[in-house]
Design an enzyme around this catalytic site. Structure first.
Site, PDB file in Angstrom:
ATOM      1  N   HIS A  76     -92.182  23.430 -38.107  1.00  0.00           N
ATOM      2  CA  HIS A  76     -93.385  22.745 -37.635  1.00  0.00           C
ATOM      3  C   HIS A  76     -94.200  23.582 -36.644  1.00  0.00           C
ATOM      4  O   HIS A  76     -95.087  23.065 -35.975  1.00  0.00           O
ATOM      5  CB  HIS A  76     -93.012  21.424 -36.948  1.00  0.00           C
ATOM      6  CG  HIS A  76     -92.031  21.616 -35.837  1.00  0.00           C
ATOM      7  ND1 HIS A  76     -90.745  21.126 -35.890  1.00  0.00           N
ATOM      8  CD2 HIS A  76     -92.127  22.270 -34.648  1.00  0.00           C
ATOM      9  CE1 HIS A  76     -90.111  21.453 -34.787  1.00  0.00           C
ATOM     10  NE2 HIS A  76     -90.940  22.151 -34.026  1.00  0.00           N
ATOM     11  N   SER A  77     -93.944  24.846 -36.551  1.00  0.00           N
ATOM     12  CA  SER A  77     -94.484  25.687 -35.476  1.00  0.00           C
ATOM     13  C   SER A  77     -96.010  25.660 -35.359  1.00  0.00           C
ATOM     14  O   SER A  77     -96.744  26.045 -36.276  1.00  0.00           O
ATOM     15  CB  SER A  77     -94.032  27.127 -35.690  1.00  0.00           C
ATOM     16  OG  SER A  77     -94.648  27.991 -34.751  1.00  0.00           O
TER      17      SER A  77
END
Length: 333
Positions: A76-77
Protein backbone atom coordinates in the site's frame (compact mmCIF):
# COMPACT_ATOMS: atom_id res chain seq x y z
CA UNK A 1 21.52 27.99 8.81
CA UNK A 2 18.43 26.98 6.83
CA UNK A 3 19.88 28.56 3.68
CA UNK A 4 22.25 25.59 3.44
CA UNK A 5 19.31 23.36 2.53
CA UNK A 6 18.29 25.73 -0.26
CA UNK A 7 21.75 25.46 -1.83
CA UNK A 8 21.09 21.81 -2.82
CA UNK A 9 19.46 20.74 -6.13
CA UNK A 10 15.69 20.64 -5.87
CA UNK A 11 13.05 19.46 -8.34
CA UNK A 12 9.78 21.20 -7.51
CA UNK A 13 6.85 18.84 -6.99
CA UNK A 14 4.45 20.80 -4.77
CA UNK A 15 3.04 24.28 -4.39
CA UNK A 16 4.11 25.42 -0.94
CA UNK A 17 3.20 26.31 1.71
CA UNK A 18 0.44 23.78 2.26
CA UNK A 19 -2.51 25.02 4.37
CA UNK A 20 -2.45 25.20 8.15
CA UNK A 21 -6.04 24.87 9.36
CA UNK A 22 -7.59 25.17 12.81
CA UNK A 23 -9.47 22.02 13.85
CA UNK A 24 -11.98 23.88 15.98
CA UNK A 25 -14.53 21.16 16.78
CA UNK A 26 -12.05 18.35 17.36
CA UNK A 27 -9.83 20.68 19.38
CA UNK A 28 -12.76 21.69 21.59
CA UNK A 29 -13.59 18.06 22.26
CA UNK A 30 -9.99 17.32 23.21
CA UNK A 31 -9.67 20.63 25.12
CA UNK A 32 -6.58 21.67 23.17
CA UNK A 33 -5.75 24.31 20.56
CA UNK A 34 -5.41 21.97 17.56
CA UNK A 35 -4.17 22.82 14.07
CA UNK A 36 -3.81 20.56 11.02
CA UNK A 37 -0.89 20.96 8.62
CA UNK A 38 -2.40 19.78 5.35
CA UNK A 39 0.47 17.99 3.65
CA UNK A 40 -2.17 15.79 2.06
CA UNK A 41 -3.10 18.80 -0.09
CA UNK A 42 -0.50 18.65 -2.86
CA UNK A 43 -0.97 18.37 -6.59
CA UNK A 44 1.41 15.48 -7.28
CA UNK A 45 -0.54 12.20 -7.63
CA UNK A 46 -3.00 12.89 -4.76
CA UNK A 47 -0.35 14.39 -2.48
CA UNK A 48 1.36 13.38 0.72
CA UNK A 49 4.46 14.07 2.77
CA UNK A 50 6.80 12.10 0.49
CA UNK A 51 6.54 14.85 -2.14
CA UNK A 52 8.59 17.17 0.09
CA UNK A 53 11.32 14.54 0.46
CA UNK A 54 11.31 13.67 -3.22
CA UNK A 55 11.96 17.26 -4.26
CA UNK A 56 15.50 16.90 -2.95
CA UNK A 57 15.93 13.20 -3.78
CA UNK A 58 14.91 13.70 -7.42
CA UNK A 59 16.91 16.92 -7.52
CA UNK A 60 20.00 15.02 -6.43
CA UNK A 61 19.37 12.19 -8.89
CA UNK A 62 19.00 14.59 -11.82
CA UNK A 63 22.09 16.58 -10.82
CA UNK A 64 24.15 13.39 -10.86
CA UNK A 65 22.91 12.19 -14.24
CA UNK A 66 20.77 9.24 -13.16
CA UNK A 67 18.05 8.20 -15.60
CA UNK A 68 16.08 5.62 -13.58
CA UNK A 69 14.58 5.44 -10.10
CA UNK A 70 14.27 2.20 -8.13
CA UNK A 71 12.47 2.11 -4.80
CA UNK A 72 10.52 -0.23 -2.54
CA UNK A 73 7.66 -0.29 -0.09
CA UNK A 74 4.75 -2.28 1.31
CA UNK A 75 1.88 -3.16 -1.02
CA UNK A 76 0.00 0.00 0.00
CA UNK A 77 3.05 2.29 -0.09
CA UNK A 78 2.33 5.99 -0.51
CA UNK A 79 6.05 6.51 -0.99
CA UNK A 80 6.12 4.22 -4.02
CA UNK A 81 3.15 6.01 -5.62
CA UNK A 82 4.75 9.40 -5.22
CA UNK A 83 8.23 8.19 -6.21
CA UNK A 84 6.85 6.86 -9.49
CA UNK A 85 4.89 10.07 -10.08
CA UNK A 86 7.92 12.25 -9.31
CA UNK A 87 10.13 10.17 -11.59
CA UNK A 88 7.65 10.40 -14.45
CA UNK A 89 7.35 14.16 -14.05
CA UNK A 90 11.15 14.42 -14.15
CA UNK A 91 11.37 12.22 -17.26
CA UNK A 92 12.93 9.26 -15.45
CA UNK A 93 12.03 5.59 -15.66
CA UNK A 94 10.57 4.15 -12.46
CA UNK A 95 10.81 0.68 -10.93
CA UNK A 96 9.40 -0.42 -7.58
CA UNK A 97 9.47 -3.58 -5.50
CA UNK A 98 6.34 -4.05 -3.41
CA UNK A 99 6.56 -6.50 -0.53
CA UNK A 100 4.04 -8.34 1.65
CA UNK A 101 4.08 -6.50 4.99
CA UNK A 102 1.57 -8.79 6.73
CA UNK A 103 0.62 -12.45 6.11
CA UNK A 104 -2.94 -11.46 5.14
CA UNK A 105 -1.91 -8.65 2.75
CA UNK A 106 -2.90 -9.10 -0.89
CA UNK A 107 -1.53 -7.26 -3.94
CA UNK A 108 -4.95 -6.27 -5.24
CA UNK A 109 -5.07 -3.69 -8.02
CA UNK A 110 -6.80 -0.92 -6.17
CA UNK A 111 -5.69 2.08 -4.12
CA UNK A 112 -1.99 2.76 -4.49
CA UNK A 113 -1.20 -0.35 -6.54
CA UNK A 114 -3.72 0.74 -9.16
CA UNK A 115 -2.16 4.21 -9.21
CA UNK A 116 1.37 2.78 -9.43
CA UNK A 117 0.44 1.02 -12.65
CA UNK A 118 -1.54 3.98 -13.97
CA UNK A 119 1.56 6.14 -13.52
CA UNK A 120 3.65 3.69 -15.52
CA UNK A 121 5.72 2.21 -12.74
CA UNK A 122 7.31 -1.16 -13.42
CA UNK A 123 6.29 -3.24 -10.44
CA UNK A 124 7.95 -6.35 -9.02
CA UNK A 125 6.38 -8.23 -6.10
CA UNK A 126 8.21 -9.79 -3.14
CA UNK A 127 7.04 -11.95 -0.27
CA UNK A 128 9.09 -10.14 2.39
CA UNK A 129 11.12 -7.01 3.07
CA UNK A 130 14.30 -9.08 2.95
CA UNK A 131 13.44 -10.44 -0.49
CA UNK A 132 12.53 -6.93 -1.62
CA UNK A 133 15.96 -5.61 -0.61
CA UNK A 134 17.63 -8.32 -2.69
CA UNK A 135 15.37 -7.68 -5.67
CA UNK A 136 16.21 -3.97 -5.59
CA UNK A 137 19.92 -4.82 -5.78
CA UNK A 138 19.31 -7.27 -8.65
CA UNK A 139 17.23 -4.71 -10.53
CA UNK A 140 20.03 -2.17 -10.18
CA UNK A 141 22.61 -4.64 -11.50
CA UNK A 142 20.41 -5.66 -14.43
CA UNK A 143 19.68 -2.06 -15.37
CA UNK A 144 23.35 -1.11 -15.17
CA UNK A 145 24.18 -4.04 -17.44
CA UNK A 146 21.64 -2.67 -19.89
CA UNK A 147 23.39 0.72 -19.90
CA UNK A 148 21.06 2.53 -17.50
CA UNK A 149 22.02 4.64 -14.47
CA UNK A 150 19.65 3.62 -11.65
CA UNK A 151 19.28 5.62 -8.45
CA UNK A 152 18.02 3.63 -5.46
CA UNK A 153 15.58 5.56 -3.27
CA UNK A 154 15.25 3.95 0.19
CA UNK A 155 11.84 3.04 1.57
CA UNK A 156 9.99 6.14 2.72
CA UNK A 157 12.56 8.43 1.12
CA UNK A 158 14.60 7.97 4.29
CA UNK A 159 17.99 9.40 3.40
CA UNK A 160 19.79 12.67 4.05
CA UNK A 161 18.23 14.30 0.98
CA UNK A 162 14.73 13.30 2.04
CA UNK A 163 15.38 14.82 5.47
CA UNK A 164 15.96 18.22 3.85
CA UNK A 165 12.36 18.42 2.70
CA UNK A 166 11.04 18.43 6.27
CA UNK A 167 13.79 20.68 7.56
CA UNK A 168 12.24 23.31 5.30
CA UNK A 169 8.75 22.24 6.42
CA UNK A 170 9.70 23.10 10.01
CA UNK A 171 10.39 26.66 8.92
CA UNK A 172 7.10 26.73 7.00
CA UNK A 173 5.13 25.53 10.03
CA UNK A 174 6.78 28.07 12.35
CA UNK A 175 6.16 30.93 9.94
CA UNK A 176 2.49 30.04 9.44
CA UNK A 177 1.97 29.57 13.18
CA UNK A 178 3.49 32.91 14.08
CA UNK A 179 1.38 34.62 11.41
CA UNK A 180 -1.67 33.21 13.20
CA UNK A 181 -0.47 34.41 16.58
CA UNK A 182 0.85 31.25 18.21
CA UNK A 183 3.90 29.05 18.54
CA UNK A 184 3.27 25.27 18.64
CA UNK A 185 4.24 23.46 21.79
CA UNK A 186 4.11 20.14 19.92
CA UNK A 187 4.20 18.95 16.31
CA UNK A 188 2.63 15.48 16.06
CA UNK A 189 2.85 13.11 13.10
CA UNK A 190 2.94 9.45 12.03
CA UNK A 191 6.42 7.92 12.09
CA UNK A 192 7.29 5.04 9.80
CA UNK A 193 10.80 5.48 8.39
CA UNK A 194 11.69 8.63 10.39
CA UNK A 195 12.74 11.01 7.60
CA UNK A 196 9.81 13.33 8.39
CA UNK A 197 10.65 13.36 12.09
CA UNK A 198 14.39 13.80 11.49
CA UNK A 199 13.72 16.69 9.14
CA UNK A 200 11.45 18.49 11.60
CA UNK A 201 13.94 18.08 14.46
CA UNK A 202 16.83 19.25 12.28
CA UNK A 203 14.88 22.19 10.91
CA UNK A 204 13.90 23.46 14.36
CA UNK A 205 17.50 23.14 15.52
CA UNK A 206 18.77 25.01 12.47
CA UNK A 207 16.26 27.78 13.18
CA UNK A 208 17.34 27.96 16.83
CA UNK A 209 13.79 27.23 18.01
CA UNK A 210 13.24 25.83 21.51
CA UNK A 211 10.03 24.95 23.31
CA UNK A 212 8.50 23.07 20.35
CA UNK A 213 8.63 19.29 20.67
CA UNK A 214 8.37 16.98 17.68
CA UNK A 215 6.27 13.92 18.61
CA UNK A 216 6.35 10.83 16.43
CA UNK A 217 3.59 8.23 16.71
CA UNK A 218 4.97 4.90 15.51
CA UNK A 219 2.73 3.07 13.04
CA UNK A 220 4.28 -0.29 13.87
CA UNK A 221 7.96 -0.40 14.75
CA UNK A 222 9.44 -0.13 18.24
CA UNK A 223 10.45 3.24 19.60
CA UNK A 224 13.97 1.90 20.17
CA UNK A 225 14.41 0.94 16.52
CA UNK A 226 12.91 4.18 15.23
CA UNK A 227 14.94 6.36 17.58
CA UNK A 228 18.15 4.78 16.31
CA UNK A 229 16.99 5.28 12.71
CA UNK A 230 16.09 8.91 13.40
CA UNK A 231 19.45 9.71 14.98
CA UNK A 232 21.29 8.15 12.03
CA UNK A 233 19.29 10.27 9.59
CA UNK A 234 19.82 13.41 11.65
CA UNK A 235 23.56 12.93 11.76
CA UNK A 236 23.91 12.02 8.09
CA UNK A 237 21.91 15.10 7.06
CA UNK A 238 23.87 17.27 9.49
CA UNK A 239 27.13 15.99 8.00
CA UNK A 240 25.96 16.59 4.44
CA UNK A 241 24.96 20.16 5.31
CA UNK A 242 28.27 20.81 7.09
CA UNK A 243 26.60 21.54 10.42
CA UNK A 244 28.50 19.25 12.76
CA UNK A 245 25.50 18.63 15.01
CA UNK A 246 25.38 15.60 17.29
CA UNK A 247 22.15 14.01 18.46
CA UNK A 248 21.07 11.61 21.20
CA UNK A 249 17.97 9.74 22.33
CA UNK A 250 16.96 12.84 24.30
CA UNK A 251 16.34 14.65 21.01
CA UNK A 252 13.81 12.11 19.73
CA UNK A 253 10.29 11.56 21.14
CA UNK A 254 8.43 8.53 19.78
CA UNK A 255 5.40 6.69 21.17
CA UNK A 256 5.13 3.04 20.17
CA UNK A 257 1.91 2.08 21.96
CA UNK A 258 -0.52 3.12 19.22
CA UNK A 259 0.42 0.55 16.57
CA UNK A 260 -2.58 -1.73 17.32
CA UNK A 261 -0.87 -5.00 16.50
CA UNK A 262 1.77 -3.78 14.08
CA UNK A 263 2.34 -2.09 10.78
CA UNK A 264 -0.61 -2.36 8.43
CA UNK A 265 -2.91 -3.91 11.05
CA UNK A 266 -6.34 -2.24 11.01
CA UNK A 267 -8.61 -2.46 14.06
CA UNK A 268 -11.96 -1.11 15.18
CA UNK A 269 -10.22 1.55 17.33
CA UNK A 270 -8.39 2.88 14.27
CA UNK A 271 -11.60 3.13 12.23
CA UNK A 272 -13.40 4.84 15.12
CA UNK A 273 -10.77 7.60 15.02
CA UNK A 274 -11.25 7.90 11.26
CA UNK A 275 -15.01 8.26 11.78
CA UNK A 276 -14.70 10.83 14.55
CA UNK A 277 -12.22 12.98 12.65
CA UNK A 278 -14.27 12.82 9.46
CA UNK A 279 -17.53 13.70 11.21
CA UNK A 280 -16.14 16.53 13.30
CA UNK A 281 -13.79 18.12 10.76
CA UNK A 282 -14.57 16.63 7.34
CA UNK A 283 -10.99 15.37 7.40
CA UNK A 284 -10.19 11.99 5.83
CA UNK A 285 -7.51 9.90 7.51
CA UNK A 286 -6.10 6.59 6.33
CA UNK A 287 -6.07 3.42 8.49
CA UNK A 288 -2.34 2.66 8.29
CA UNK A 289 -0.65 5.98 9.09
CA UNK A 290 -2.62 9.10 9.93
CA UNK A 291 -5.45 7.45 11.88
CA UNK A 292 -2.98 5.78 14.23
CA UNK A 293 -1.13 9.08 14.66
CA UNK A 294 -4.41 10.85 15.42
CA UNK A 295 -5.36 8.15 17.93
CA UNK A 296 -2.05 8.82 19.68
CA UNK A 297 -2.67 12.56 19.67
CA UNK A 298 -6.17 12.10 21.12
CA UNK A 299 -4.95 9.79 23.85
CA UNK A 300 -2.08 12.10 24.80
CA UNK A 301 -4.46 15.07 24.84
CA UNK A 302 -6.85 13.23 27.14
CA UNK A 303 -3.90 12.48 29.45
CA UNK A 304 -3.02 16.20 29.63
CA UNK A 305 0.26 15.87 27.73
CA UNK A 306 -0.19 19.10 25.74
CA UNK A 307 0.08 22.47 27.46
CA UNK A 308 0.02 24.67 24.36
CA UNK A 309 -1.08 24.73 20.70
CA UNK A 310 -0.59 21.45 18.83
CA UNK A 311 0.07 21.02 15.11
CA UNK A 312 -0.88 17.66 13.61
CA UNK A 313 0.75 16.92 10.26
CA UNK A 314 -1.65 15.20 7.89
CA UNK A 315 0.88 13.25 5.84
CA UNK A 316 -1.61 12.09 3.20
CA UNK A 317 -2.42 8.53 2.21
CA UNK A 318 -6.03 8.69 0.98
CA UNK A 319 -5.48 5.87 -1.57
CA UNK A 320 -4.66 3.49 1.30
CA UNK A 321 -8.25 3.88 2.52
CA UNK A 322 -9.56 2.50 -0.79
CA UNK A 323 -6.97 -0.25 -0.88
CA UNK A 324 -8.34 -1.53 2.45
CA UNK A 325 -11.91 -0.36 1.96
CA UNK A 326 -13.46 -3.74 2.71
CA UNK A 327 -11.70 -3.97 6.09
CA UNK A 328 -12.63 -0.41 7.04
CA UNK A 329 -16.24 -1.03 5.97
CA UNK A 330 -16.53 -3.95 8.41
CA UNK A 331 -16.07 -1.52 11.31
CA UNK A 332 -18.27 1.31 10.01
CA UNK A 333 -21.54 -0.24 11.11
Amino acid sequence: MIWRVLSYPRFRLATLPTPLEKAKRLGEKLRIDLWIKRDDVMELALGGNKARKLEFIIGHALSQGYDTIITLGAYHSNHVRLSIAAARRAGLEAYAVLYRHHPSAKPEKQGNILLDELLGGRIVYAESREEADELVKKLARDLESAGKRPYIVPAGGANEYGVMGYALAAMEILQQSLERGFKPSHIVHATGTCATQAGLILGLKMLGVSGTEVVGISVGRSAKYLTKQCIELLESASKLLGLGYRFSEDDVVIYEEYGFGGYGVITREVVEVMKETARLEGLILDPVYTAKAMYGLMDLANKGAFKGPVVFIHTGGAPVLFQYGSIVAEYLG
